[in-house]
Enzyme design. Structure first.
Site, PDB file in Angstrom:
ATOM      1  N   THR A 106       0.749  -1.370  -0.010  1.00 20.27           N
ATOM      2  CA  THR A 106       0.080   0.187  -0.126  1.00 20.27           C
ATOM      3  C   THR A 106       0.841   1.481   0.194  1.00 20.27           C
ATOM      4  O   THR A 106       0.450   2.435  -0.528  1.00 20.27           O
ATOM      5  CB  THR A 106      -0.872  -0.215   1.290  1.00 20.27           C
ATOM      6  OG1 THR A 106      -1.801  -1.176   0.809  1.00 20.27           O
ATOM      7  CG2 THR A 106      -1.946   1.218   1.086  1.00 20.27           C
ATOM      8  N   THR A 182       2.188  -4.252   4.256  1.00 18.84           N
ATOM      9  CA  THR A 182       2.162  -4.568   5.856  1.00 18.84           C
ATOM     10  C   THR A 182       1.728  -6.160   6.079  1.00 18.84           C
ATOM     11  O   THR A 182       2.227  -6.710   7.282  1.00 18.84           O
ATOM     12  CB  THR A 182       1.208  -3.751   6.575  1.00 18.84           C
ATOM     13  OG1 THR A 182      -0.154  -3.688   5.949  1.00 18.84           O
ATOM     14  CG2 THR A 182       1.650  -2.378   6.519  1.00 18.84           C
ATOM     15  N   ASP A 183       1.055  -6.750   5.211  1.00 19.03           N
ATOM     16  CA  ASP A 183       0.444  -8.174   5.467  1.00 19.03           C
ATOM     17  C   ASP A 183       1.503  -9.101   5.974  1.00 19.03           C
ATOM     18  O   ASP A 183       1.325  -9.926   6.797  1.00 19.03           O
ATOM     19  CB  ASP A 183      -0.555  -8.648   4.331  1.00 19.03           C
ATOM     20  CG  ASP A 183      -1.728  -7.735   4.019  1.00 19.03           C
ATOM     21  OD1 ASP A 183      -1.863  -6.703   4.963  1.00 19.03           O
ATOM     22  OD2 ASP A 183      -2.404  -8.188   3.263  1.00 19.03           O
ATOM     23  N   LYS A 261       1.793  -8.297  12.660  1.00 20.26           N
ATOM     24  CA  LYS A 261       0.872  -7.331  12.449  1.00 20.26           C
ATOM     25  C   LYS A 261      -0.469  -7.945  13.179  1.00 20.26           C
ATOM     26  O   LYS A 261      -0.824  -9.083  12.997  1.00 20.26           O
ATOM     27  CB  LYS A 261       0.620  -7.479  10.902  1.00 20.26           C
ATOM     28  CG  LYS A 261      -0.741  -6.640  10.698  1.00 20.26           C
ATOM     29  CD  LYS A 261      -0.972  -6.465   8.927  1.00 20.26           C
ATOM     30  CE  LYS A 261      -2.031  -5.588   8.488  1.00 20.26           C
ATOM     31  NZ  LYS A 261      -2.145  -5.089   7.116  1.00 20.26           N
TER      32      LYS A 261
HETATM   33  N1  ASP Z   1      -2.400  -5.968   0.972  1.00 23.95           N
HETATM   34  C1  ASP Z   1      -1.271  -4.903   1.206  1.00 23.95           C
HETATM   35  C2  ASP Z   1       0.129  -5.687   1.063  1.00 23.95           C
HETATM   36  O1  ASP Z   1       0.145  -6.284   2.270  1.00 23.95           O
HETATM   37  C3  ASP Z   1      -1.656  -4.089   2.701  1.00 23.95           C
HETATM   38  C4  ASP Z   1      -0.407  -3.184   2.887  1.00 23.95           C
HETATM   39  O2  ASP Z   1       0.509  -2.924   2.243  1.00 23.95           O
HETATM   40  O3  ASP Z   1      -0.856  -2.480   3.920  1.00 23.95           O
HETATM   41  O4  ASP Z   1       0.612  -5.712   0.327  1.00 23.95           O
END
Ligand code: ASP
Length: 460
Positions: A106, A182-183, A261
């Site tokens: 993201t 983040t995932d 997370k």
């Molecule tokens: N779905 C995204 C990822 O992990 C979520 C994010 O970046 O916060 O790539």
């Protein structure tokens, strides 16, 4: 289909046309369910013709069913410009050199006009072009390694990222920032803690929960704080730098092997588990919360070791799990299994024969706990003792995901199970600790030391 009604068809198109409301206009929409104000977004080529999609003032998108609309009115119009120009980064010889390696997520995303979905689209150049404060901190160089959402990160990308880090350290950068979804950021942080050892400089992973086209985005703050950490801190470890409290006050620096997370949508989603974070970082200062971290050095003696065995799995135990789950891993040639067991590290009796078969096949098996906090303790109940006899080794307080990537790395170093066990149970980067701090579980969950001060005033 006219361009001012991008993607709209059928009933939805008829409604917009009849009222003269264009895509990208600011509109007031009255429905049988209430009143909404926001920007009319274009629709995907594959979407239905029964909804209009509105980007609300708070940044969220809502779909409104056409037959609930009782009135719709354009109150303004502004074509959206999501493209951010690549900016030439000003060079200041007095500032440290930091490298930003982009992998996607993201933090590197914007809204796609065509589908209305969030897609990875910013190059790292655009990314820092949109956060000019970065120039006050360092001379930033960028490189896009990958452009994926983090569920698509895996051994190939981990190895590529570790090698890129090695190259940058060799070139003499003072710190490295890694932009990442983040995932699975905690998986990558953990594996990099094993693949990249003895780093002389900070390696800071950063992401954002909300893309930078949303008013409540955490992208800029996280990026600024991560870059500051890479440029100025003396913490030469793999860390995750993400929102501490729920408001835009400061970020926390979490050790790469103790972070997870913990919330699907909060910006303050990353928490240090089984320990307290390494530091707090804000625009003007970095406050360390502990002093057992590895210090910055001026040599380049980093050790990059990317050997990795992919045939490793993680089994999250649930009541009534059947042995066929374990059997299928054995039959498919898996070499390592991490179990996330209940309580102190348990699974049910019906799994025992399958575990025995895995043991006979020489599969490396380690136990971790679903509770995340606390240690595996397999001497307390008979169940634990039985499972150990079947070759399952207690993994202390290693987090399940950390044990998973560490086992892949350990089996990449050796296929000798005794050697693998030695690697697994010897802490390399804080993945196993001697004890968990009393204040970690209760106080630092919120990441707010102020709360600890408040609470301790009652414990005189
Ligand atoms: N779905 C995204 C990822 O992990 C979520 C994010 O970046 O916060 O790539």
């Amino acid at each position: 289909m006219s361009d001012v009604y991008k993607g709209y068809r059928g009933e939805a198109l008829a409604l917009l046309k009849a009222q003269g409301v264009r895509v990208w206009s600011d509109a007031d929409v009255t429905t049988t369910r209430g009143q909404f104000t926001g920007i009319i977004l274009p629709r995907s080529e594959t979407a239905d013709d029964k909804h209009i999609v509105l980007k609300l003032r708070n940044g969220y998108n809502v779909g409104i069913t056409v037959n609930t609309v009782t009135g719709i009115k354009e109150i303004g119009y502004r074509e959206a410009h999501y493209k951010i120009p690549e900016k030439e980064f000003p060079y200041d010889p007095r500032k440290p050199r930091v490298k930003l390696l982009g992998t996607g997520g993201t933090i590197a995303s914007r809204l796609d006009y065509r589908t209305g979905a969030v897609i990875p689209a910013f190059t790292p150049g655009e990314l820092y072009g949109s956060v000019p404060e970065l120039a006050d901190i360092c001379n930033l160089e960028t490189e896009k390694l990958y452009g994926v959402f983090s569920e698509n990160m895996g051994p190939e990308q981990w190895v590529g990222t570790a090698n890129a880090i090695g190259r940058e350290i060799e070139k003499g950068v003072q710190g490295i920032v890694i932009g990442h979804g983040t995932d699975t950021m905690h998986h990558t942080a953990a594996i990099l803690s094993f693949m990249v050892q003895n780093s002389p400089v900070p390696i800071v992973m950063v992401g954002s929960q909300r893309s930078s086209d949303r008013p409540s985005s955490d992208a800029a703050l996280n990026l600024i704080d991560a870059t500051k950490t890479a440029a100025e801190s003396d913490i030469a470890e793999v860390m995750v730098c993400m929102f501490g409290p729920t408001s835009d006050q400061y970020d926390l620096l979490h050790r790469g092997t103790r972070v997870r997370k913990m919330h699907s949508s909060y910006r303050s989603t990353f928490r240090t588990i089984g320990d307290i974070p390494i530091a707090m970082v804000s625009r003007n200062k970095i406050i360390t919360l502990r002093d057992d971290y590895k210090r910055r050095r001026s040599d380049k003696n980093v050790i990059i070791n990317t050997n990795y065995e992919e045939k490793v799995s993680i089994v999250y135990y649930y009541p009534n799990m059947k042995p066929d789950i374990i059997d299928s891993l054995i039959d498919n040639g898996y070499k390592g299994i991490i179990i996330a067991g209940t309580g102190l590290g348990h699974v049910n009796k019906p799994l025992y024969p399958a575990l025995r078969r895995a043991q006979e096949k020489g599969i490396a098996m380690y136990m971790t706990v679903q509770t995340l906090w606390g240690y595996v303790q397999m001497f307390v109940y008979d169940t634990g003792r039985d499972i150990m006899e079947l070759g399952v080794v207690p993994g202390a307080n290693m987090l399940p995901e950390v044990a998973y990537v560490k086992l892949g790395w350990a089996l990449g170093q050796s296929s000798d199970l005794i050697k693998v066990k030695e690697i697994m149970l010897t802490p390399i980067a804080g993945e196993i600790t001697e004890r968990e701090p009393h204040n970690g579980y209760l106080i630092y969950q919120g990441g707010i030391p102020e709360v600890e001060r408040f609470v301790s005033s009652y414990w005189k």
